[in-house]
Scaffold this motif. Structure first.
Motif, PDB file in Angstrom:
ATOM      1  N   THR A   1       0.810  -1.229   0.000  1.00 25.09           N
ATOM      2  CA  THR A   1       0.000   0.000   0.000  1.00 25.09           C
ATOM      3  C   THR A   1       0.837   1.270   0.000  1.00 25.09           C
ATOM      4  O   THR A   1       0.280   2.369   0.034  1.00 25.09           O
ATOM      5  CB  THR A   1      -0.936   0.033   1.231  1.00 25.09           C
ATOM      6  N   CYS A   2       2.179   1.143  -0.027  1.00 25.64           N
ATOM      7  CA  CYS A   2       3.047   2.329   0.034  1.00 25.64           C
ATOM      8  C   CYS A   2       4.181   2.215  -0.980  1.00 25.64           C
ATOM      9  O   CYS A   2       4.928   1.238  -0.982  1.00 25.64           O
ATOM     10  CB  CYS A   2       3.602   2.504   1.445  1.00 25.64           C
ATOM     11  N   TRP A   3       4.290   3.214  -1.834  1.00 29.36           N
ATOM     12  CA  TRP A   3       5.377   3.343  -2.809  1.00 29.36           C
ATOM     13  C   TRP A   3       6.067   4.668  -2.481  1.00 29.36           C
ATOM     14  O   TRP A   3       5.646   5.728  -2.930  1.00 29.36           O
ATOM     15  CB  TRP A   3       4.797   3.343  -4.220  1.00 29.36           C
ATOM     16  N   PRO A   4       7.157   4.658  -1.686  1.00 30.35           N
ATOM     17  CA  PRO A   4       7.678   5.890  -1.088  1.00 30.35           C
ATOM     18  C   PRO A   4       8.712   6.653  -1.907  1.00 30.35           C
ATOM     19  O   PRO A   4       9.105   7.753  -1.528  1.00 30.35           O
ATOM     20  CB  PRO A   4       8.307   5.398   0.213  1.00 30.35           C
TER      21      PRO A   4
ATOM     22  N   LYS B   1       0.849  -6.486  -6.901  1.00 34.66           N
ATOM     23  CA  LYS B   1       0.103  -7.053  -8.020  1.00 34.66           C
ATOM     24  C   LYS B   1      -0.342  -5.936  -8.957  1.00 34.66           C
ATOM     25  O   LYS B   1      -0.914  -4.935  -8.522  1.00 34.66           O
ATOM     26  CB  LYS B   1      -1.120  -7.812  -7.501  1.00 34.66           C
ATOM     27  N   LEU B   2      -0.047  -6.109 -10.238  1.00 37.16           N
ATOM     28  CA  LEU B   2      -0.555  -5.164 -11.224  1.00 37.16           C
ATOM     29  C   LEU B   2      -2.020  -5.491 -11.514  1.00 37.16           C
ATOM     30  O   LEU B   2      -2.419  -6.657 -11.477  1.00 37.16           O
ATOM     31  CB  LEU B   2       0.262  -5.252 -12.516  1.00 37.16           C
ATOM     32  N   PRO B   3      -2.840  -4.479 -11.800  1.00 36.40           N
ATOM     33  CA  PRO B   3      -4.241  -4.765 -12.122  1.00 36.40           C
ATOM     34  C   PRO B   3      -4.360  -5.606 -13.379  1.00 36.40           C
ATOM     35  O   PRO B   3      -3.600  -5.416 -14.339  1.00 36.40           O
ATOM     36  CB  PRO B   3      -4.842  -3.364 -12.317  1.00 36.40           C
ATOM     37  N   ASP B   4      -5.316  -6.563 -13.395  1.00 35.84           N
ATOM     38  CA  ASP B   4      -5.462  -7.412 -14.578  1.00 35.84           C
ATOM     39  C   ASP B   4      -6.261  -6.723 -15.678  1.00 35.84           C
ATOM     40  O   ASP B   4      -6.292  -7.180 -16.822  1.00 35.84           O
ATOM     41  CB  ASP B   4      -6.070  -8.769 -14.217  1.00 35.84           C
TER      42      ASP B   4
ATOM     43  N   PRO C   1       5.660   5.514 -13.348  1.00 39.18           N
ATOM     44  CA  PRO C   1       4.477   5.197 -12.550  1.00 39.18           C
ATOM     45  C   PRO C   1       4.826   4.754 -11.135  1.00 39.18           C
ATOM     46  O   PRO C   1       5.904   4.213 -10.885  1.00 39.18           O
ATOM     47  CB  PRO C   1       3.809   4.065 -13.339  1.00 39.18           C
ATOM     48  N   ALA C   2       3.907   5.017 -10.221  1.00 37.67           N
ATOM     49  CA  ALA C   2       3.965   4.485  -8.858  1.00 37.67           C
ATOM     50  C   ALA C   2       2.985   3.319  -8.782  1.00 37.67           C
ATOM     51  O   ALA C   2       1.910   3.372  -9.393  1.00 37.67           O
ATOM     52  CB  ALA C   2       3.597   5.563  -7.850  1.00 37.67           C
ATOM     53  N   VAL C   3       3.350   2.277  -8.038  1.00 38.07           N
ATOM     54  CA  VAL C   3       2.551   1.057  -8.017  1.00 38.07           C
ATOM     55  C   VAL C   3       2.289   0.609  -6.583  1.00 38.07           C
ATOM     56  O   VAL C   3       3.220   0.501  -5.775  1.00 38.07           O
ATOM     57  CB  VAL C   3       3.272  -0.079  -8.774  1.00 38.07           C
ATOM     58  N   VAL C   4       1.026   0.373  -6.264  1.00 34.11           N
ATOM     59  CA  VAL C   4       0.642  -0.397  -5.085  1.00 34.11           C
ATOM     60  C   VAL C   4      -0.304  -1.481  -5.588  1.00 34.11           C
ATOM     61  O   VAL C   4      -0.590  -1.543  -6.788  1.00 34.11           O
ATOM     62  CB  VAL C   4      -0.028   0.488  -4.007  1.00 34.11           C
ATOM     63  N   ASP C   5      -0.762  -2.344  -4.717  1.00 30.90           N
ATOM     64  CA  ASP C   5      -1.578  -3.468  -5.176  1.00 30.90           C
ATOM     65  C   ASP C   5      -2.769  -3.010  -6.013  1.00 30.90           C
ATOM     66  O   ASP C   5      -3.613  -2.230  -5.558  1.00 30.90           O
ATOM     67  CB  ASP C   5      -2.074  -4.279  -3.981  1.00 30.90           C
TER      68      ASP C   5
END
Length: 371
Positions: free
Chosen positions: A25-28, A43-46, A349-353
């Motif tokens: 939940t955190c991409w710092p 996890k990347l969105p499907d 890009p920043a990524v969280v689940d």
């Protein structure tokens, strides 16, 4: 006093600073971690769809961070924005000059460099300034942080030819390491060494505790991107289309791959256990064997790649100036999914689940995921 509060109290008394780490939940920081690996277990969105967008006043070249259910990003309109994960504005801070450098999230502060050489630390809740530090040149690369004893320190790359180190809580100067030309990318660190490429055509290895340069490994031309550290090696491309693996311990180039077209690498690399992936201005995404530099595959987009790729498990997320967001199979180089945003993408890009946040050249921040 509860046990949890007591533990926090003890850590405070001992002078330990709380730092941010990548989680689901955190991409710092713009490459996900201090070593700038661009690697995540999120996890990347499907399915890729725009869930919401937020309009700033000008083009976005910066890269977002996500923590505490909030998206933080800088814009060339001179503001730092805090936006909820549902797309509503929480606050904005007026830095009064364009922000192209990515931000970091640390100790409940958002920290960003600007094109007039200032570094601002902003309280993540109130949006109020905590401290400001000034260099003598513009800041294009993300700042980073190191733990030095019981202190947390910020390292700042600048066009004044120097890497600066300041106290994370106060912004007070700690040390400065001089180079021979602009520092355009972000410093990577394993908390013992700092690795940063420069426009002096050198990869600088710097002692993270003292700021003293250990070595400067010369390449053919200037390095405008951030290095990624993995084990005893660092990976980065240069402006003439050479991709380099630097042996940090041996202080030498371990291997080099030269692209056919010789176009610049302005994208930073992402590294996994055995692979390294990077985008080029020749519109290709390259995947190399980490150990020997053998080209495993390449994928051709329709636009130059400024944005840095992200490895998420066995997938690669890459954005390009053709306006497409793509997900590529890390093992085969085959396209799995794509979405046409319709505007050029420069930032990473920043990524969280199941959520991707990226800025566009139309001045909008986009949240991409499954509806």
């Amino acid at each position: 006093m509860t046990l949890l509060n007591f533990q926090f109290f003890i850590l405070f008394i001992l002078g330990v600073n709380f730092t941010s780490a990548q989680t689901s939940t955190c991409w710092p920081i713009f490459r996900g971690d201090n070593a700038l690996t661009g690697n995540t277990s999120c996890k990347l969105p499907d399915k890729l769809n725009v869930l919401w967008s937020f309009k700033t006043g000008a083009e976005i070249k910066s890269s977002a961070v996500i923590c505490d259910n909030t998206v933080y990003i800088g814009s060339t309109d001179g503001y730092i924005y805090a936006i909820s994960k549902t797309g509503t504005l929480k606050w904005k801070f007026n830095a009064k000059i364009a922000i192209e450098a990515p931000l970091i999230y640390l100790n409940h502060m958002v920290i960003a460099g600007t094109l007039d050489g200032s570094v601002f630390a902003i309280n993540n809740i109130s949006g109020k300034q905590v401290w400001q530090y000034k260099t003598d040149g513009q800041i294009n690369g993300s700042v980073n942080w190191i733990a030095n004893g019981n202190k947390t320190q910020i390292i700042v790359p600048s066009y004044d030819y120097a890497l600066h180190c300041v106290d994370a809580n106060t912004g007070k100067f700690q040390w400065k390491c001089e180079t021979e030309n602009y520092l355009n990318g972000a410093p990577a660190t394993n908390n013992n060494q700092i690795i940063i490429g420069g426009c002096d055509a050198k990869t600088h290895i710097i002692n993270a505790k003292t700021g003293k340069e250990i070595a400067g490994i010369t390449s053919d031309t200037y390095i405008a991107v951030s290095s990624a550290i993995s084990g005893n090696f660092a990976y980065a491309g240069d402006y003439d289309g050479n991709f380099l693996c630097i042996n940090i311990v041996g202080k030498k180039i371990a291997w080099k791959y030269t692209t056919v077209q010789g176009q610049p690498f302005l994208s930073s690399a992402a590294v996994s256990k055995d692979r390294v992936v990077v985008g080029s201005y020749d519109k290709k995404l390259y995947c190399f064997d980490k150990k020997n530099g053998k080209l495993l595959w390449s994928f051709t987009t329709l636009g130059k790649i400024d944005s840095s790729p992200i490895i998420a498990n066995d997938k690669v997320l890459v954005c390009s100036k053709d306006g497409w967001i793509r997900i590529i199979n890390l093992n085969t180089g085959k396209e799995i999914n794509k979405y046409e945003l319709g505007v050029a993408i420069t930032g990473t890009p920043a990524v969280v689940d199941n959520l991707i946040i990226v800025g566009g050249n139309d001045g909008k921040i986009y949240a991409i995921g499954k509806k």
